[in-house]
Each structure stands twice: as C-alpha cells, then as structure tokens.
Design a protein around this motif. Structure first.
Motif, PDB file in Angstrom:
ATOM      1  N   GLY A  88       0.612  -1.107   0.078  1.00 41.63           N
ATOM      2  CA  GLY A  88       0.072   0.220   0.181  1.00 41.63           C
ATOM      3  C   GLY A  88       0.757   1.854   0.084  1.00 41.63           C
ATOM      4  N   PRO A  89       0.110   2.390   0.166  1.00 38.47           N
ATOM      5  CA  PRO A  89       1.089   3.635   0.506  1.00 38.47           C
ATOM      6  C   PRO A  89       2.117   4.140   1.818  1.00 38.47           C
ATOM      7  N   LEU A  90       3.236   4.745   0.759  1.00 38.72           N
ATOM      8  CA  LEU A  90       4.304   4.705   1.629  1.00 38.72           C
ATOM      9  C   LEU A  90       3.521   5.685   3.276  1.00 38.72           C
ATOM     10  N   ALA A  91       2.693   7.129   2.674  1.00 46.22           N
ATOM     11  CA  ALA A  91       1.822   7.429   4.018  1.00 46.22           C
ATOM     12  C   ALA A  91       0.674   8.026   3.527  1.00 46.22           C
ATOM     13  N   VAL A  92      -0.293   7.902   4.553  1.00 46.68           N
ATOM     14  CA  VAL A  92      -1.215   8.675   4.385  1.00 46.68           C
ATOM     15  C   VAL A  92      -1.788  10.003   4.832  1.00 46.68           C
ATOM     16  N   LEU A  93      -2.830  10.960   4.601  1.00 47.89           N
ATOM     17  CA  LEU A  93      -3.016  11.962   5.117  1.00 47.89           C
ATOM     18  C   LEU A  93      -4.718  12.166   5.176  1.00 47.89           C
ATOM     19  N   ALA A  94      -4.723  12.506   5.926  1.00 48.05           N
ATOM     20  CA  ALA A  94      -6.618  12.713   6.473  1.00 48.05           C
ATOM     21  C   ALA A  94      -6.629  13.577   7.260  1.00 48.05           C
ATOM     22  N   MET A  95      -8.118  14.290   6.715  1.00 42.57           N
ATOM     23  CA  MET A  95      -8.867  15.542   8.280  1.00 42.57           C
ATOM     24  C   MET A  95      -8.072  15.216   9.797  1.00 42.57           C
ATOM     25  N   ARG A  96      -8.302  15.572  10.292  1.00 41.69           N
ATOM     26  CA  ARG A  96      -8.195  15.780  11.580  1.00 41.69           C
ATOM     27  C   ARG A  96      -9.297  15.099  12.132  1.00 41.69           C
ATOM     28  N   GLU A  97     -11.078  15.181  11.749  1.00 40.00           N
ATOM     29  CA  GLU A  97     -11.693  14.177  13.065  1.00 40.00           C
ATOM     30  C   GLU A  97     -11.512  13.103  11.923  1.00 40.00           C
ATOM     31  N   HIS A  98     -10.743  12.313  11.352  1.00 42.31           N
ATOM     32  CA  HIS A  98     -10.527  10.976  10.694  1.00 42.31           C
ATOM     33  C   HIS A  98      -9.586  10.515  11.530  1.00 42.31           C
ATOM     34  N   VAL A  99      -8.425  11.471  11.417  1.00 39.10           N
ATOM     35  CA  VAL A  99      -7.036  10.822  11.830  1.00 39.10           C
ATOM     36  C   VAL A  99      -7.112   9.608  12.849  1.00 39.10           C
ATOM     37  N   GLU A 100      -8.612  10.008  13.882  1.00 37.23           N
ATOM     38  CA  GLU A 100      -7.689   8.886  14.832  1.00 37.23           C
ATOM     39  C   GLU A 100      -8.299   7.990  14.838  1.00 37.23           C
ATOM     40  N   ARG A 101      -9.163   7.582  13.992  1.00 36.56           N
ATOM     41  CA  ARG A 101      -9.953   6.389  13.608  1.00 36.56           C
ATOM     42  C   ARG A 101      -8.795   5.651  12.665  1.00 36.56           C
ATOM     43  N   ILE A 102      -8.757   6.232  12.304  1.00 33.83           N
ATOM     44  CA  ILE A 102      -7.599   5.849  10.887  1.00 33.83           C
ATOM     45  C   ILE A 102      -5.803   5.240  11.148  1.00 33.83           C
ATOM     46  N   ALA A 103      -5.280   6.330  12.801  1.00 31.70           N
ATOM     47  CA  ALA A 103      -4.327   5.489  13.339  1.00 31.70           C
ATOM     48  C   ALA A 103      -4.586   4.426  13.450  1.00 31.70           C
ATOM     49  N   ALA A 104      -5.790   4.030  14.770  1.00 32.85           N
ATOM     50  CA  ALA A 104      -5.998   2.545  14.995  1.00 32.85           C
ATOM     51  C   ALA A 104      -5.987   1.880  14.254  1.00 32.85           C
ATOM     52  N   LEU A 105      -6.107   2.248  12.838  1.00 32.98           N
ATOM     53  CA  LEU A 105      -6.008   0.699  12.021  1.00 32.98           C
ATOM     54  C   LEU A 105      -5.567   0.431  11.435  1.00 32.98           C
ATOM     55  N   LEU A 106      -4.792   1.623  10.703  1.00 32.22           N
ATOM     56  CA  LEU A 106      -4.216   1.711   9.832  1.00 32.22           C
ATOM     57  C   LEU A 106      -2.459   0.963   9.678  1.00 32.22           C
ATOM     58  N   ILE A 110       3.459   2.613   7.685  1.00 30.47           N
ATOM     59  CA  ILE A 110       2.347   3.971   7.046  1.00 30.47           C
ATOM     60  C   ILE A 110       2.506   5.227   7.485  1.00 30.47           C
ATOM     61  N   ALA A 111       2.929   6.098   7.273  1.00 29.17           N
ATOM     62  CA  ALA A 111       3.061   7.259   7.790  1.00 29.17           C
ATOM     63  C   ALA A 111       2.091   7.667   7.946  1.00 29.17           C
ATOM     64  N   LEU A 112       1.307   8.852   8.903  1.00 29.38           N
ATOM     65  CA  LEU A 112       0.442   9.189   8.332  1.00 29.38           C
ATOM     66  C   LEU A 112       0.204  10.971   9.483  1.00 29.38           C
ATOM     67  N   GLY A 113      -0.519  12.624   8.505  1.00 27.37           N
ATOM     68  CA  GLY A 113      -0.152  13.344   8.895  1.00 27.37           C
ATOM     69  C   GLY A 113      -2.151  13.734   8.392  1.00 27.37           C
ATOM     70  N   THR A 114      -2.090  14.962   9.205  1.00 30.89           N
ATOM     71  CA  THR A 114      -3.300  15.250   9.612  1.00 30.89           C
ATOM     72  C   THR A 114      -3.549  16.759   8.742  1.00 30.89           C
ATOM     73  N   ILE A 115      -4.210  17.143   7.476  1.00 31.95           N
ATOM     74  CA  ILE A 115      -4.185  18.260   6.920  1.00 31.95           C
ATOM     75  C   ILE A 115      -5.263  19.077   7.065  1.00 31.95           C
ATOM     76  N   ALA A 116      -5.464  19.930   6.973  1.00 33.10           N
ATOM     77  CA  ALA A 116      -6.586  21.072   6.678  1.00 33.10           C
ATOM     78  C   ALA A 116      -7.444  20.867   5.654  1.00 33.10           C
ATOM     79  N   ALA A 117      -7.170  20.821   4.558  1.00 34.04           N
ATOM     80  CA  ALA A 117      -7.710  21.595   3.289  1.00 34.04           C
ATOM     81  C   ALA A 117      -8.886  20.601   3.282  1.00 34.04           C
ATOM     82  N   ASP A 118      -9.715  20.721   2.601  1.00 30.73           N
ATOM     83  CA  ASP A 118     -10.763  19.724   1.661  1.00 30.73           C
ATOM     84  C   ASP A 118      -9.781  18.545   1.358  1.00 30.73           C
ATOM     85  N   PRO A 119     -10.285  17.413   0.932  1.00 25.96           N
ATOM     86  CA  PRO A 119      -9.365  15.926   0.970  1.00 25.96           C
ATOM     87  C   PRO A 119      -9.165  15.994  -0.450  1.00 25.96           C
ATOM     88  N   ALA A 120     -10.402  16.569  -1.221  1.00 26.02           N
ATOM     89  CA  ALA A 120     -10.589  16.271  -2.695  1.00 26.02           C
ATOM     90  C   ALA A 120      -9.835  17.563  -3.782  1.00 26.02           C
TER      91      ALA A 120
END
Length: 315
Positions: A88-106, A110-120
């Motif tokens: 899979g990916p080397l790094a994943v970027l997600a909105m703040r409201e999703h990061v905690e859930r993703i961190a528990a599953l990813l 895999i690197a994980l970072g928070t973004i403030a802008a719209d994902p699209a």
C-alpha cells in the motif's frame, strides 16, 4: 526556431532535466501548498511517484483518505490491512476528524499526517505538484503573459523592451505569469506550461523604475501562477530581424522547440513609434483565427487569384 527567425536556444538560461527523478515528499507538499501535521512522520528522504485516494487496490504511494476510506478500513476483510502494509501507500493524509480512527486501523509502518484542507482539493493540488515535479523542465530568459486567454512567451535580447511591454499589457487588463525568467515544464499531450521562479513571482523589473510589485499595483487578478504556453513572440531590433519578401503576407513566422514540444513563433522587428502592446494583441487575435482554421494571408491570396482569373477570362 525555423530558418526565418533567430535561434531560440540563445534565450535558454537552464536546460533543466530531461527526466526528473521522483520528487521528495517535502518538496511536493510545499509545491502543493499542503500543510501537514505528522502523527507518524515518514523518513526524511522519502520520495513520491504518485498520489491518489486511499483504496483497497492499486493504492498510490501518497494516499489521501476521505470518509469512504475510513469506512473501508473499519470493514476491511481479514488480511486486507496486512496487504496494505506490504503493497500500500508510504504515507496517508487525512482530515483531523478522521485521523484518530485511521491511526487505530492503519499499519504502523505507514506514515500518517493531518491536513486542514478538503481532501479532494488536497489531492488535486498534490497531483498537479507531482506532475510538474516529475516533468522535464527548462528555464528561459523572457516574459510570459496571458493575453486574450493565450499564453505568450516573449523573448528578445536584453534591453529590447520585454518588461516594458509586459507593463503595458498589464495596464490594458492582461495578466502576468513571469518576468525575466520563465520556468517551462513539458506536460503530456505535447503541452508546455510556464511559471515564474518562486523568488520572482509577482514582481516586474523595468529599467528606470526598478522592481515593481504587480499585486499591489494592479491587484491579485493581474497575476497568474501558471499558464500553458501557446506561442512565442520574439522582439528584435530592425537591424537584427530577418528579411523575407514573403513576410509581407505571412509575417515573420516560424517554429521553436522547447523540451521536445513545438511552438509557433512570430518575430516582431522593433521600430521607433511602434505600439508593441497593440501588435501583441493583434497577434493573439490572429492566433485564435488560425486555431479556428482561418488564415488572412491565404484569404487575401485567394481573393487576388480570383481577380487575376477574372481578368484572364475577359474577352
């Protein structure tokens, strides 16, 4: 350029890279204007060759996670997350409201970072930055302006009046992309894209006036960050301009090649009293007609031929 105009290579500052290596992740994020707060940072030398949505199959090295990706992670079948860690990916970027859930599953690899802008919007900016970061590039000495929705690359020897012409075009409501140096990128589809080097963006240097701030003088709408290059306009003193009797009808036209892409060219001899901005606007209007399949010189020649034929047919 063709034989009818001087060699365009004389305006090259930097030949750039024919094939750019995979760009660094930090450079891509900066170029895309994407601010990231890392929960699990990637290695400092990480490079990225692509960006896409976080998804079960064919996931890009840099993945952006939306709400659908979170739902998939929570419902992933047995073995799917292990496969994501392996391929899979080397790094994943997600909105703040999703990061905690993703961190528990990813997977933790895999690197994980928070973004403030719209994902699209983030993904669109990342893909554009990756495209430019991996595209062949070249820097040329000149001005790039947007005139009547055409990208005009203006070149010529030092002191010929390129920046003064850019200032006149701005005063007429046209827009500036770059002054003094233009970074060209070769894009798919035989297209050329031009932009200003970051240090020069938004500034114009005019002899006698010095450096001018285009944004403060003309407003934000007077600037374009990047523009497709549609044709090249070369300014030359009359003594240096090519002479060709055919140019009275067709103009001093030719072709120039940059990064394997071909641009139509026009050479304008500079004479005292010429209104160069008017000539540039006329060249752009004529270029639109040519793109639509109409050429005034051909229409004029056909009219002349019909007049000659009519005289011959007279008794």
């Amino acid at each position: 350029m063709s034989a009818s105009t001087p060699a365009g290579s004389s305006y090259t500052i930097d030949d750039g890279d024919a094939r750019a290596p995979a760009p660094a992740l930090t450079g891509i994020l900066d170029a895309a204007g994407t601010a990231v707060s890392w929960q699990r940072p990637p290695p400092p030398d990480t490079t990225m060759a692509g960006a896409g949505w976080l998804q079960p199959h064919a996931c890009a090295p840099l993945a952006v996670a939306g709400s659908a990706a979170v739902d998939w992670l929570e419902r992933a079948p047995p073995g799917a997350l292990e496969a994501l860690a392996a391929d899979g990916p080397l790094a994943v970027l997600a909105m703040r409201e999703h990061v905690e859930r993703i961190a528990a599953l990813l997977p933790a690899t895999i690197a994980l970072g928070t973004i403030a802008a719209d994902p699209a919007d983030t993904l669109h900016a990342l893909r554009e930055a990756l495209l430019l970061g991996s595209a062949p590039s070249q820097t040329v000495y000149g001005v790039l302006a947007e005139v009547f929705a055409l990208g005009v690359l203006i070149v010529g020897p030092a002191g010929v009046g390129k920046s003064e012409l850019a200032l006149e075009l701005l005063a007429r409501g046209h827009r500036l992309v770059a002054d003094d140096a233009v970074d060209l990128h070769g894009l798919p589809g035989a297209l050329l894209s031009g932009s200003a080097p970051p240090l020069l963006h938004g500034f114009l240097e005019v002899r006698g006036l010095g450096v001018l701030d285009v944004r403060r003088m003309f407003g934000e709408a007077a600037l374009v960050t990047r523009r497709r290059v549609d044709f090249l306009l070369e300014l030359l003193p009359v003594r240096d301009a090519p002479t060709d009797y055919r140019a009275r009808l067709a103009g001093l036209r030719g072709e120039a090649r940059f990064l394997g892409r071909t641009l139509p060219t026009i050479c304008l001899p500079i004479r005292v009293g010429h209104n160069l901005a008017t000539l540039v606007e006329a060249a752009c209007r004529d270029q639109w007609l040519r793109l639509e399949g109409y050429r005034a010189d051909d229409a004029f020649a056909e009219r002349q031929q019909r007049a000659i034929d009519a005289q011959v047919d007279e008794p």
